[in-house]
Design a protein around this motif. Structure first.
Motif, mmCIF file in Angstrom:
data_model
loop_
_atom_site.group_PDB
_atom_site.id
_atom_site.type_symbol
_atom_site.label_atom_id
_atom_site.label_comp_id
_atom_site.label_asym_id
_atom_site.label_seq_id
_atom_site.Cartn_x
_atom_site.Cartn_y
_atom_site.Cartn_z
ATOM 1 N N GLY A 77 -31.789 -8.004 -80.466
ATOM 2 C CA GLY A 77 -32.802 -8.387 -81.438
ATOM 3 C C GLY A 77 -34.089 -8.874 -80.811
ATOM 4 O O GLY A 77 -34.987 -9.344 -81.520
ATOM 5 N N ARG A 78 -34.220 -8.764 -79.481
ATOM 6 C CA ARG A 78 -35.431 -9.184 -78.785
ATOM 7 C C ARG A 78 -36.238 -7.944 -78.405
ATOM 8 O O ARG A 78 -35.669 -6.950 -77.941
ATOM 9 C CB ARG A 78 -35.090 -9.986 -77.537
ATOM 10 N N ASN A 79 -37.525 -8.011 -78.602
ATOM 11 C CA ASN A 79 -38.404 -6.886 -78.319
ATOM 12 C C ASN A 79 -39.020 -7.057 -76.938
ATOM 13 O O ASN A 79 -39.930 -7.867 -76.744
ATOM 14 C CB ASN A 79 -39.492 -6.781 -79.387
ATOM 15 N N VAL A 80 -38.523 -6.306 -75.985
ATOM 16 C CA VAL A 80 -38.952 -6.438 -74.602
ATOM 17 C C VAL A 80 -38.907 -5.067 -73.937
ATOM 18 O O VAL A 80 -38.037 -4.244 -74.240
ATOM 19 C CB VAL A 80 -38.064 -7.459 -73.847
ATOM 20 N N VAL A 81 -39.862 -4.815 -73.049
ATOM 21 C CA VAL A 81 -39.938 -3.547 -72.327
ATOM 22 C C VAL A 81 -39.018 -3.615 -71.120
ATOM 23 O O VAL A 81 -39.114 -4.538 -70.301
ATOM 24 C CB VAL A 81 -41.382 -3.254 -71.879
ATOM 25 N N LEU A 82 -38.129 -2.640 -71.004
ATOM 26 C CA LEU A 82 -37.187 -2.575 -69.891
ATOM 27 C C LEU A 82 -37.765 -1.739 -68.763
ATOM 28 O O LEU A 82 -38.244 -0.626 -68.988
ATOM 29 C CB LEU A 82 -35.868 -1.957 -70.362
ATOM 30 N N VAL A 83 -37.718 -2.264 -67.538
ATOM 31 C CA VAL A 83 -38.120 -1.519 -66.346
ATOM 32 C C VAL A 83 -36.944 -1.504 -65.382
ATOM 33 O O VAL A 83 -36.441 -2.563 -64.988
ATOM 34 C CB VAL A 83 -39.353 -2.157 -65.670
ATOM 35 N N LEU A 84 -36.495 -0.303 -65.019
ATOM 36 C CA LEU A 84 -35.369 -0.126 -64.100
ATOM 37 C C LEU A 84 -35.851 0.611 -62.860
ATOM 38 O O LEU A 84 -36.037 1.825 -62.883
ATOM 39 C CB LEU A 84 -34.246 0.667 -64.789
ATOM 40 N N PRO A 85 -36.104 -0.096 -61.750
ATOM 41 C CA PRO A 85 -36.515 0.583 -60.515
ATOM 42 C C PRO A 85 -35.351 1.348 -59.901
ATOM 43 O O PRO A 85 -34.182 0.967 -60.045
ATOM 44 C CB PRO A 85 -36.956 -0.574 -59.597
ATOM 45 N N LEU A 86 -35.665 2.427 -59.200
ATOM 46 C CA LEU A 86 -34.660 3.232 -58.506
ATOM 47 C C LEU A 86 -34.715 2.902 -57.015
ATOM 48 O O LEU A 86 -35.623 3.331 -56.310
ATOM 49 C CB LEU A 86 -34.927 4.728 -58.722
ATOM 50 N N PRO A 87 -33.747 2.111 -56.491
ATOM 51 C CA PRO A 87 -33.740 1.793 -55.064
ATOM 52 C C PRO A 87 -33.354 3.016 -54.232
ATOM 53 O O PRO A 87 -32.854 4.018 -54.742
ATOM 54 C CB PRO A 87 -32.680 0.691 -54.942
ATOM 55 N N ILE B 45 -19.233 -6.897 -67.149
ATOM 56 C CA ILE B 45 -20.155 -8.011 -67.413
ATOM 57 C C ILE B 45 -21.579 -7.514 -67.643
ATOM 58 O O ILE B 45 -22.189 -7.835 -68.671
ATOM 59 C CB ILE B 45 -20.049 -9.066 -66.289
ATOM 60 N N PRO B 46 -22.169 -6.712 -66.741
ATOM 61 C CA PRO B 46 -23.525 -6.214 -67.050
ATOM 62 C C PRO B 46 -23.549 -5.163 -68.151
ATOM 63 O O PRO B 46 -24.603 -4.925 -68.749
ATOM 64 C CB PRO B 46 -23.995 -5.634 -65.711
ATOM 65 N N ALA B 47 -22.405 -4.522 -68.447
ATOM 66 C CA ALA B 47 -22.376 -3.523 -69.514
ATOM 67 C C ALA B 47 -22.425 -4.157 -70.897
ATOM 68 O O ALA B 47 -22.692 -3.462 -71.882
ATOM 69 C CB ALA B 47 -21.119 -2.655 -69.391
ATOM 70 N N LEU B 48 -22.184 -5.474 -70.981
ATOM 71 C CA LEU B 48 -22.164 -6.147 -72.281
ATOM 72 C C LEU B 48 -23.069 -7.378 -72.339
ATOM 73 O O LEU B 48 -23.652 -7.671 -73.395
ATOM 74 C CB LEU B 48 -20.734 -6.571 -72.630
ATOM 75 N N MET B 49 -23.205 -8.105 -71.237
ATOM 76 C CA MET B 49 -23.801 -9.434 -71.301
ATOM 77 C C MET B 49 -25.319 -9.466 -71.188
ATOM 78 O O MET B 49 -25.919 -10.534 -71.366
ATOM 79 C CB MET B 49 -23.165 -10.335 -70.242
ATOM 80 N N VAL B 50 -25.963 -8.341 -70.916
ATOM 81 C CA VAL B 50 -27.428 -8.313 -70.984
ATOM 82 C C VAL B 50 -27.866 -8.682 -72.401
ATOM 83 O O VAL B 50 -28.855 -9.404 -72.602
ATOM 84 C CB VAL B 50 -27.973 -6.941 -70.562
ATOM 85 N N THR B 51 -27.107 -8.226 -73.381
ATOM 86 C CA THR B 51 -27.403 -8.562 -74.772
ATOM 87 C C THR B 51 -27.395 -10.069 -74.990
ATOM 88 O O THR B 51 -28.288 -10.634 -75.632
ATOM 89 C CB THR B 51 -26.381 -7.887 -75.708
ATOM 90 N N ASP B 52 -26.383 -10.745 -74.432
ATOM 91 C CA ASP B 52 -26.289 -12.186 -74.627
ATOM 92 C C ASP B 52 -27.435 -12.919 -73.949
ATOM 93 O O ASP B 52 -28.015 -13.852 -74.527
ATOM 94 C CB ASP B 52 -24.954 -12.694 -74.068
ATOM 95 N N ALA B 53 -27.797 -12.506 -72.730
ATOM 96 C CA ALA B 53 -28.887 -13.166 -72.014
ATOM 97 C C ALA B 53 -30.190 -13.068 -72.795
ATOM 98 O O ALA B 53 -30.950 -14.047 -72.894
ATOM 99 C CB ALA B 53 -29.042 -12.552 -70.623
ATOM 100 N N LEU B 54 -30.448 -11.891 -73.370
ATOM 101 C CA LEU B 54 -31.687 -11.727 -74.125
ATOM 102 C C LEU B 54 -31.656 -12.488 -75.451
ATOM 103 O O LEU B 54 -32.672 -13.020 -75.892
ATOM 104 C CB LEU B 54 -31.951 -10.243 -74.365
ATOM 105 N N ARG B 55 -30.490 -12.539 -76.091
ATOM 106 C CA ARG B 55 -30.401 -13.326 -77.335
ATOM 107 C C ARG B 55 -30.758 -14.788 -77.089
ATOM 108 O O ARG B 55 -31.326 -15.452 -77.949
ATOM 109 C CB ARG B 55 -28.976 -13.239 -77.898
ATOM 110 N N ARG B 56 -30.407 -15.277 -75.928
ATOM 111 C CA ARG B 56 -30.674 -16.673 -75.584
ATOM 112 C C ARG B 56 -32.052 -16.863 -74.964
ATOM 113 O O ARG B 56 -32.413 -17.960 -74.548
ATOM 114 C CB ARG B 56 -29.604 -17.177 -74.616
ATOM 115 N N SER B 57 -32.835 -15.793 -74.890
ATOM 116 C CA SER B 57 -34.100 -15.829 -74.154
ATOM 117 C C SER B 57 -35.232 -16.391 -74.993
ATOM 118 O O SER B 57 -35.101 -16.622 -76.199
ATOM 119 C CB SER B 57 -34.465 -14.423 -73.684
ATOM 120 N N GLY B 58 -36.390 -16.516 -74.345
ATOM 121 C CA GLY B 58 -37.597 -16.940 -75.031
ATOM 122 C C GLY B 58 -38.442 -15.797 -75.518
ATOM 123 O O GLY B 58 -39.588 -16.013 -75.955
ATOM 124 N N PHE B 59 -37.932 -14.574 -75.490
ATOM 125 C CA PHE B 59 -38.707 -13.413 -75.954
ATOM 126 C C PHE B 59 -38.754 -13.395 -77.492
ATOM 127 O O PHE B 59 -37.822 -13.797 -78.156
ATOM 128 C CB PHE B 59 -38.081 -12.118 -75.449
#
Length: 495
Positions: free
Chosen positions: A289-299, A481-495
């Motif tokens: 539910g947070r509106n944020v631009v995702l940037v995924l660099p390719l190492p 953990i990263p397949a599901l919990m990115v959602t939780d981190a953003l829900r708790r964010s200031g975005f």
């Protein structure tokens, strides 16, 4: 007679080193009637004409060449026949003829989305599979490749997402949802720097980018280091080579395109019940539910972690390219503003914590405004699986960053499967108190938190939902953990 005024800009600055070539009806290059600082002025013909314009910046490797075409009809009206997205055209009609002003916004970014898509073709030298040197079953994904389109992303139906709250009643809480991450997904090439040479960008429709749009919020996520995956057989196949001299597959090799970009961006089955390896990052952003631009660099594979992202470990370079990404996407919506980005979060999962630490620990970054002010949130998703001591190294860099700048203003979140009995040093560093695992513990202001997600909790959840993944080993938990919990981190964010 009318006139045309040409100029170029790079970022916020005028670029006087840009050479313009103007031809009328395919003739010889016209001579400018006047050159004033960064502006070149030419006379427009009275009769119908085709005006071809070419802009050559001083560094064509990095900035490329821009070509445009205008046409003048018998009435003296001007229209654009070919006008790239980085050209801003204004036509004014004062007597005795039209006045045309064209500004070329020179950028170090290229749209490489289609090349990324076709690099996923499972035939020919770009696909390391036929004949297979050994077991190549891990390179047979459960999706058709290449995708018919890179963007928009397809809808996912009845898929497991983490609920809100993520932990309650001594269990991990999930829900089944149908999610369509509406927005534009592009792969951008960054010529002229060693790494990263590509970044994937997902810009949600809900983040404004038209004229008058405010600075956009960004989330930069680093996946696992590529060198860490070489022992597993990734990024090494002899058939997957684009440079016969070095055997370097970067960045267009199939492994880089699939494991480095496509798989983190999509789900390929249910991330909890079927396959936690794909991360579905844009889907998680949407579900938050947070509106944020995702940037995924390719190492790229490198001898040292910091070499995998090279330039993006530098705050000044990262700031430059995030501003360029914002401007690039703004221009696609007819907005030619260039300026600072909005709130920034950075995160990593798995061994990618080493890439994030390259940025957080770099001495030259410590006084840079991006490091001190723009970056407001850091997320760590199971940095070292079940190794509490190694996890503390990653957390130490994050908490040291949080201590700089205004006290208590920054956010640090750690999601870990570490043995709850060994979490003491991690809890102490964050200033939070343990609960009964699984648990979520945070400071009174909610800005620092540790979410304990031990294997037993995942095993119980998988049994209850009758999933195909047992979570009997730490590796499966490490992926979930990263397949599901990115959602939780953003829900708790200031975005």
């Amino acid at each position: 007679m009318g006139r045309i005024t040409l100029s170029a800009r790079v970022g916020r600055e005028a670029m006087p080193q840009c050479q313009f070539t103007v031809t009328v009806n395919g003739g010889s290059p016209a001579t400018p009637t006047e050159e004033i600082l960064e502006e070149s002025q030419y006379t427009l013909p009275d009769a119908s004409a085709r005006i071809d314009i070419r802009a050559d910046p001083f560094d064509p490797v990095r900035y490329g060449t821009t070509e445009a075409r205008l046409e003048i009809d018998a009435s003296g009206s001007v229209r654009a026949v070919l006008l790239p997205e980085n050209c801003h055209l204004t036509v004014l009609p004062p007597a005795p003829g039209p006045r045309v002003i064209m500004v070329v916004h020179v950028t170090p970014l290229r749209d490489a989305t289609e090349q990324a898509r076709t690099s996923l073709e499972r035939t020919g030298a770009d696909y390391p599979g036929a004949p297979p040197p050994g077991d190549m079953s891990f390179r047979i994904p459960p999706v058709a490749l290449p995708p018919t389109a890179y963007s928009p992303l397809p809808e996912t139906t009845g898929t497991t997402f983490v609920a809100s709250p993520a932990v309650g009643d001594r269990a991990i809480q999930v829900e089944s949802r149908t999610v369509t991450p509406n927005g534009e997904l592009v792969v951008l090439s960054l010529p002229g720097i060693e790494a990263p040479r590509l970044v994937a960008v997902h810009w949600p429709d809900a983040v404004p980018r038209g004229p008058g749009a405010p600075p956009a919020p960004f989330l930069v996520l680093f996946g696992p280091t590529t060198a860490d995956q070489v022992p597993d057989g990734l990024f090494t196949n002899a058939l997957d080579r684009h440079d016969p001299g070095t055997g370097d597959t970067y960045p267009w090799g199939w492994d880089y395109q699939f494991f480095g970009l496509l798989r983190p961006l999509r789900y390929m089955g249910d991330p909890l019940l079927d396959d936690p390896l794909p991360k579905g990052l844009p889907y998680q952003v949407h579900a938050s539910g947070r509106n944020v631009v995702l940037v995924l660099p390719l190492p790229r594979v490198a001898a040292q972690p910091c070499g995998e992202i090279a330039s993006f470990a530098e705050a000044a370079v990262l700031e430059e390219y995030l501003e360029e990404i914002q401007a690039f996407m703004f221009r696609r919506a007819g907005n030619f503003a260039f300026g600072s980005i909005g709130r920034l979060a950075m995160g990593s999962f798995g061994s990618g914590h080493a890439l994030l630490s390259c940025f957080l620990a770099r001495a030259a970054n410590q006084t840079h405004p991006l490091f001190l002010d723009t970056l407001q949130e850091v997320y760590l998703f199971d940095p070292h699986a079940d190794e509490a001591g190694a996890t503390d190294d990653a957390l130490a860099h994050a908490t040291a960053w949080a201590a700089r700048g205004p006290a208590g203003a920054k956010t640090v979140r750690l999601y870990t499967q570490n043995d709850p009995a060994k979490l003491g040093p991690l809890l102490a560093r964050l200033g939070v108190t343990a609960g009964v695992p699984p648990f979520h513990a945070e400071t009174a202001d909610g800005r620092k938190s540790l979410t304990s997600l031990p294997p037993a909790a995942w095993q119980s959840l998988a049994r209850r939902l009758e999933g195909r993944v047992s979570y009997a080993d730490s590796g499966q938990v490490h992926e979930a953990i990263p397949a599901l919990m990115v959602t939780d981190a953003l829900r708790r964010s200031g975005f």
